[in-house]
Design a protein around this motif. Structure first.
Motif, short mmCIF file in Angstrom:
data_model
loop_
_atom_site.label_atom_id
_atom_site.label_comp_id
_atom_site.label_asym_id
_atom_site.label_seq_id
_atom_site.Cartn_x
_atom_site.Cartn_y
_atom_site.Cartn_z
N ALA A 378 0.83 -1.21 0.00
CA ALA A 378 0.00 0.00 0.00
C ALA A 378 0.86 1.26 0.00
O ALA A 378 0.59 2.23 -0.73
CB ALA A 378 -0.93 -0.01 1.21
N LYS A 379 1.92 1.27 0.80
CA LYS A 379 2.81 2.43 0.81
C LYS A 379 3.57 2.58 -0.50
O LYS A 379 3.86 3.70 -0.94
CB LYS A 379 3.81 2.31 1.97
CG LYS A 379 3.18 2.49 3.34
CD LYS A 379 4.23 2.42 4.43
CE LYS A 379 3.60 2.64 5.79
NZ LYS A 379 4.60 2.58 6.88
N LYS A 380 3.87 1.46 -1.12
CA LYS A 380 4.60 1.50 -2.39
C LYS A 380 3.74 2.05 -3.53
O LYS A 380 4.26 2.72 -4.44
CB LYS A 380 5.09 0.09 -2.73
CG LYS A 380 5.87 -0.02 -4.02
CD LYS A 380 6.27 -1.46 -4.26
CE LYS A 380 7.01 -1.59 -5.60
NZ LYS A 380 7.38 -3.01 -5.86
N LEU A 381 2.43 1.79 -3.49
CA LEU A 381 1.54 2.18 -4.59
C LEU A 381 0.75 3.45 -4.32
O LEU A 381 0.19 4.02 -5.26
CB LEU A 381 0.56 1.04 -4.88
CG LEU A 381 1.16 -0.27 -5.39
CD1 LEU A 381 0.06 -1.30 -5.59
CD2 LEU A 381 1.91 -0.05 -6.70
N GLU A 382 0.65 3.88 -3.09
CA GLU A 382 -0.18 5.05 -2.78
C GLU A 382 0.36 6.29 -3.47
O GLU A 382 1.53 6.65 -3.33
CB GLU A 382 -0.21 5.27 -1.26
CG GLU A 382 -1.23 6.31 -0.84
CD GLU A 382 -1.36 6.40 0.67
OE1 GLU A 382 -2.20 7.18 1.14
OE2 GLU A 382 -0.60 5.71 1.37
N GLY A 383 -0.51 6.95 -4.25
CA GLY A 383 -0.12 8.13 -5.00
C GLY A 383 0.46 7.85 -6.35
O GLY A 383 0.73 8.79 -7.12
N LYS A 384 0.66 6.59 -6.70
CA LYS A 384 1.24 6.24 -8.00
C LYS A 384 0.16 6.26 -9.07
O LYS A 384 -0.95 5.79 -8.86
CB LYS A 384 1.87 4.85 -7.92
CG LYS A 384 2.68 4.47 -9.14
CD LYS A 384 3.38 3.13 -8.92
CE LYS A 384 4.24 2.77 -10.12
NZ LYS A 384 4.95 1.49 -9.92
N VAL A 385 0.49 6.83 -10.23
CA VAL A 385 -0.46 6.91 -11.34
C VAL A 385 -0.52 5.56 -12.03
O VAL A 385 0.51 4.98 -12.39
CB VAL A 385 -0.05 8.01 -12.33
CG1 VAL A 385 -1.02 8.06 -13.51
CG2 VAL A 385 0.00 9.36 -11.63
N MET A 386 -1.72 5.04 -12.21
CA MET A 386 -1.91 3.74 -12.84
C MET A 386 -1.63 3.82 -14.33
O MET A 386 -1.88 4.84 -14.97
CB MET A 386 -3.33 3.23 -12.61
CG MET A 386 -3.64 2.88 -11.18
SD MET A 386 -5.36 2.41 -10.95
CE MET A 386 -5.49 1.05 -12.09
N GLY A 387 -1.11 2.74 -14.87
CA GLY A 387 -0.87 2.68 -16.30
C GLY A 387 -2.17 2.55 -17.08
O GLY A 387 -3.23 2.23 -16.54
N THR A 388 -2.08 2.79 -18.37
CA THR A 388 -3.26 2.72 -19.23
C THR A 388 -3.75 1.27 -19.33
O THR A 388 -2.96 0.34 -19.45
CB THR A 388 -2.92 3.26 -20.62
OG1 THR A 388 -2.33 4.55 -20.46
CG2 THR A 388 -4.17 3.38 -21.48
N THR A 395 -2.75 -4.26 -10.66
CA THR A 395 -1.63 -3.43 -10.19
C THR A 395 -1.16 -3.89 -8.81
O THR A 395 0.04 -4.04 -8.56
CB THR A 395 -2.04 -1.96 -10.14
OG1 THR A 395 -2.52 -1.56 -11.43
CG2 THR A 395 -0.88 -1.08 -9.74
N VAL A 396 -2.12 -4.12 -7.89
CA VAL A 396 -1.76 -4.55 -6.54
C VAL A 396 -1.14 -5.95 -6.57
O VAL A 396 -0.15 -6.22 -5.88
CB VAL A 396 -3.00 -4.52 -5.62
CG1 VAL A 396 -2.70 -5.13 -4.27
CG2 VAL A 396 -3.50 -3.09 -5.45
N LYS A 397 -1.70 -6.83 -7.38
CA LYS A 397 -1.18 -8.20 -7.46
C LYS A 397 0.24 -8.22 -8.00
O LYS A 397 1.11 -8.94 -7.50
CB LYS A 397 -2.10 -9.05 -8.32
CG LYS A 397 -1.75 -10.52 -8.35
CD LYS A 397 -2.77 -11.31 -9.14
CE LYS A 397 -2.42 -12.80 -9.14
NZ LYS A 397 -3.41 -13.58 -9.92
N GLN A 398 0.50 -7.42 -9.03
CA GLN A 398 1.84 -7.38 -9.60
C GLN A 398 2.85 -6.81 -8.60
O GLN A 398 3.97 -7.32 -8.46
CB GLN A 398 1.84 -6.53 -10.87
CG GLN A 398 3.19 -6.48 -11.58
CD GLN A 398 3.15 -5.65 -12.83
OE1 GLN A 398 2.11 -5.11 -13.20
NE2 GLN A 398 4.29 -5.52 -13.50
N ALA A 399 2.45 -5.76 -7.87
CA ALA A 399 3.35 -5.19 -6.86
C ALA A 399 3.62 -6.19 -5.74
O ALA A 399 4.75 -6.28 -5.24
CB ALA A 399 2.74 -3.91 -6.30
#
Length: 649
Positions: A378-388, A395-399
């Motif tokens: 969650a900290k790694k992805l929070e605020g990150k712009v999602m790809g098209t 996205t969460v599963k890949q991270a």
């Protein structure tokens, strides 16, 4: 008082730094580098604080602009304003240089000048003042307390007087009976001497009684029947002869009462191959696969039989109305959800992370570690712009997959064969100590590692330091005979490749290990494998003995043997083993666990969470994986294969 505050990019470029303590400019370099190595690169961001020597570091990630904010202060200080300060600095720095980051990108970081000192000092003063403003909670006065409302008379109790609360309850029960309009009936007491005084209630009388009184009657009848049955059972005659107290030892018909006859641990057997005759043994039973390459340690493999299920739909905002199925509205709504036009928020990921956490726990990952893994993602992805054309779930599963692979990969080089050759150049044996709880397979996997070393051309001496468990020495002697049958001296120029060093039972394990290492040095053995007794992590005397064995003999490698069947217990075992080795060691830098041997991996199917739990809690690599019953069933860990099994639905 803060030691330092620094802002740098995830690429390693320092943008701005504040130093609150006089000293060299590089004073904050070592703590920040330790944070990067141990937390950021290892995907262990579940906790926002990190301890390094005498400092405590707190950090915050900005995933949109790829920035890291780190503050450091002394561990003994309790600074309540640090969390507020780091949030305020993060917000102020982003707002001040947002346009520069968005327009110039990486060039803005390289060529930009960040004059942030005045702003930081202002925010620091505000944070310190806000912590001082908080006034301590005032105590209640006597007039505000409940005790002041009571009178002295109400608090006085006399002997034999029942409390008033119980009297009130009885009055309430009586008022309910009067309201129901039924006649009150006297209930006989339970302690009536004669059962005939309380005849059973007739069916006509039951209608006049209330439900409570009927239940009371039935209970009394039931107790009377039980009392009568107990009196009859008590009248049974006592046996004339009572059994003698104490337990007699069982004497077997084919046994032998002389324990010396059963003691095969003779010190003269060490180094003498005549006492360990070579037995006729089927190689197919011990080796299994005859087409394998000798001496090669194959990677662990996992093949998924079923295809991965389709990704879940994008999580929609419940406040927005759902588009109707079919038509252009549904199609455009789906595209709108897929196109990455906004940055991820914590609310978007909460439901997905909750499912991921339950999935990890179901796959045998320890509950606390599953929570920390999801928090790190969650900290790694929070605020990150999602790809098209990507969904929140994908996205969460890949991270999460990337984090798990990073955790399983070792931080240092793991090459036991190279370390053995390095010890050969110094003309000394390479010593490996095996430790773990009872029944995890230490002796069996020690024999597998012995076979692997023999096939790579190294001679092995097995030190039987389990002097507690009955049959431990005989088990190692059997393995030694079978390994010599598979690799006879004739195939190695008359040299016996594996021997057993043992001194029987009830001896000091540390002393036996020391003698075995000295014997191996004199006889020219390449590797010494020290087998120890199984012990629970809560047994202080046995843990002290293990710490003594390791401290006295200073082995090159300390391997913890754990089974893949455990979940939360794996964390408890490793933490307490490391703590016991640190507490009971007399050295300034105590020797802890260096690696892990994961056993019984063929019994868990895809529930491979113990591998994640063990590596996450210790940051130590899994060096060997036991997967079967033959000597060849030894594998090296394949991180991607384990993660594939772990993420399987």
């Amino acid at each position: 008082m803060l030691d330092f505050f620094t802002i740098f990019s995830k690429g390693g470029l320092v943008l701005w730094c504040f130093q609150g303590v006089r000293g060299p400019a590089a004073a904050c370099t070592a703590p920040v580098n330790a944070l990067i190595r141990s937390v950021l690169l290892q995907e262990r961001g579940g906790n926002s604080s990190f301890n390094h020597e005498a400092l405590t570091l707190k950090y915050k990630l900005d995933n949109q602009f790829e920035l890291v904010f780190v503050v450091g202060f002394q561990k003994i200080l309790t600074l309540t304003y640090v969390d507020k300060l780091i949030d305020d600095v993060h917000k102020e720095f982003r707002d001040k240089y947002r346009n520069e980051f968005q327009q110039k990108g990486t060039l803005g970081l390289l060529n930009g000048t960040f004059d942030f000192k005045e702003d930081f000092l202002h925010l620091l003063r505000e944070a310190e003042e806000s912590s001082k403003i908080r006034a301590p909670t005032a105590m209640k006065t006597f007039e505000q307390s409940v005790k002041s409302q009571k009178t002295v008379k109400s608090m006085i109790e006399t002997r034999g007087e029942k409390p008033k609360e119980k009297v009130k309850n009885k009055k309430n029960k009586g008022s309910k009976k009067e309201a129901s309009g039924t006649e009150a009936a006297t209930v006989p007491s339970k302690a009536a001497p004669d059962a005939k005084q309380n005849p059973p209630v007739a069916p006509g009388d039951r209608e006049e009684l209330t439900k409570d009184e009927i239940l009371q009657k039935n209970r009394e009848e039931f107790f009377k029947k039980r009392l009568k049955g107990g009196e009859k059972s008590n009248k049974s005659p006592k046996p004339e002869t009572q059994k003698e107290k104490g337990k007699k030892p069982r004497v077997w018909e084919l046994g032998n009462s002389n324990a010396k006859v059963l003691d095969y641990s003779n010190s003269t057997t060490n180094g003498n191959t005549d006492t360990c005759p070579t037995e006729e043994y089927d190689p197919d039973v011990a080796l299994g696969d005859r087409d394998r390459e000798p001496g090669r340690l194959y990677d662990l493999e996992y093949e998924s039989d079923e295809e991965e299920p389709e990704e879940e739909k994008v999580i929609q905002n419940p406040s927005q109305p759902r588009a109707k199925k079919g038509g252009l509205g549904g199609m455009f709504g789906m595209l709108k959800g897929l196109v990455g036009s906004k940055s991820l928020t914590r609310e978007d990921m909460d439901s997905v992370l909750e499912k991921m956490k339950d999935h990890l726990i179901a796959k045998n990952v320890a509950a606390d570690i599953a929570v920390q893994l999801c928090e790190s993602v969650a900290k790694k992805l929070e605020g990150k712009v999602m790809g098209t054309f990507t969904t929140v779930t994908s996205t969460v599963k890949q991270a999460l997959q990337e984090s798990l692979v990073q955790i399983l990969q070792p931080q240092r080089r793991v090459d036991m064969l190279r370390d053995v050759m390095e010890a050969q150049r110094h003309r000394r044996p390479y010593v490996v100590t095996f430790c773990g709880v009872n029944g995890v397979g230490k002796s069996t996997n020690l024999a597998k590692i012995s076979f692997w070393l023999i096939e790579n051309g190294f001679s092995v001496l097995i030190a039987a330091c389990d002097t507690f468990r009955a049959g431990a020495v005989e088990q190692l002697r059997t393995h030694t005979r079978r390994l010599n049958a598979l690799h006879p001296p004739e195939s190695h120029g008359g040299c016996t490749m594996v021997q057993l060093y043992e001194k029987g039972y009830g001896k000091d394990a540390a002393g036996i290990a020391m003698e075995a290492i000295l014997y191996a040095r004199n006889q020219g053995f390449d590797v010494v494998l020290v087998d120890t007794a199984g012990r629970m992590q809560d047994n202080a005397p046995l843990m002290t003995a293990l710490a003594k064995l390791i401290a006295v003999n200073t082995p090159d490698l300390v391997l913890f043997v754990g089974e893949a069947l455990v979940g939360n217990e794996a964390v408890d075992q490793l933490v307490k083993f490391n703590k016991a080795l640190a507490d009971h060691s007399m050295a300034q830098t105590p020797r802890l666990i260096d690696g892990i041997v994961l056993t019984k991996f063929d019994t868990i199917d895809d529930k491979v969470g113990a591998a994640i739990s063990m590596t996450y809690i210790t940051s130590k690599p899994i060096m060997f994986v036991g997967t079967g019953q033959t000597y060849c069933d030894l594998r090296s860990l394949n991180a991607k294969a384990v993660v594939t099994a772990l993420m399987k639905a």
